[in-house]
Enzyme design. Structure first.
Site, PDB file in Angstrom:
ATOM      1  N   ALA A 143       0.786  -1.151   0.145  1.00  0.00           N
ATOM      2  CA  ALA A 143      -0.004  -0.054  -0.226  1.00  0.00           C
ATOM      3  C   ALA A 143       0.864   1.399  -0.098  1.00  0.00           C
ATOM      4  O   ALA A 143       1.977   1.098   0.380  1.00  0.00           O
ATOM      5  CB  ALA A 143      -0.911  -0.116   1.185  1.00  0.00           C
ATOM      6  N   ASP A 144       0.487   2.232  -0.428  1.00  0.00           N
ATOM      7  CA  ASP A 144       1.104   3.579  -0.617  1.00  0.00           C
ATOM      8  C   ASP A 144      -0.102   4.720  -0.503  1.00  0.00           C
ATOM      9  O   ASP A 144      -1.065   4.833  -1.230  1.00  0.00           O
ATOM     10  CB  ASP A 144       1.894   3.703  -1.684  1.00  0.00           C
ATOM     11  CG  ASP A 144       2.821   5.058  -1.799  1.00  0.00           C
ATOM     12  OD1 ASP A 144       3.604   4.950  -0.685  1.00  0.00           O
ATOM     13  OD2 ASP A 144       2.723   5.775  -2.401  1.00  0.00           O
TER      14      ASP A 144
END
Length: 185
Positions: free
Chosen positions: A66-67
């Protein structure tokens, strides 16, 4: 199947624990980028890069990357601040204005990759120089995209439209659907 979160973020660990009881963290070695990319594209590219890098080292495991990126206009990306002055500048730029928070999510399981980006609109309250200085002095904004955490307890956010957990760092609602589609919950 062993489940790995490609992150050391305490906020992501806490949010993922709402959905998956047994998982390990394995920080990715992927070098994040955002130069020349829209907020949407930067979040997606970084999330997938993180997940793919960890999956390449741990075949047979389910991996979540995730970012989260903050953008005042959808194009310019605000990452984590380099120092206190940078954090102050970011908070001043967001003060009294609307911005978007995009979190890219990439789930790799059984050789299949699911990817998505969730966007939340956030409006900041007008922030005084004193509030900004106190918040930055607390150290809380230093490891967060856009130099803030909606969950930090400071009166920064006036309102938001969309997923609260997305702004924290992991869109739980969307991730739940991805985990179900992969047969992991």
């Amino acid at each position: 199947m062993r489940f790995l979160l490609a992150s050391n973020s305490p906020r992501r660990r806490e949010l993922l624990a709402q959905l998956i009881r047994d998982f390990d963290t394995e920080p990715s070695r992927f070098q994040e980028t955002g130069a020349g990319l829209s907020a949407y594209d930067a979040a997606l590219q970084n999330a997938c890069g993180k997940a793919e890098e960890v999956a390449s080292r741990f075949p047979g495991c389910a991996v979540l990357g995730a970012d989260t990126v903050v953008s005042p206009d959808g194009q310019r990306v605000l990452g984590k601040p380099n120092d206190a002055a940078d954090a102050c500048a970011m908070l001043r730029a967001l003060s009294g204005k609307e911005h978007i928070v995009c979190t890219g999510v990439c789930l790799i399981a059984d050789g299949r990759e699911q990817r998505d980006v969730v966007t939340t609109r956030v409006r900041f309250a007008p922030l005084s120089d004193d509030l900004i200085a106190r918040y930055v002095a607390s150290g809380l904004p230093m490891d967060k995209a856009g130099a803030y955490g909606i969950q930090d307890g400071y009166p920064l956010v006036e309102r938001y439209e969309g997923s609260y957990s997305n702004v924290v760092g992991l869109p739980v609602e969307r991730l739940r659907a991805m985990l179900r589609a992969a047969g992991l919950i």
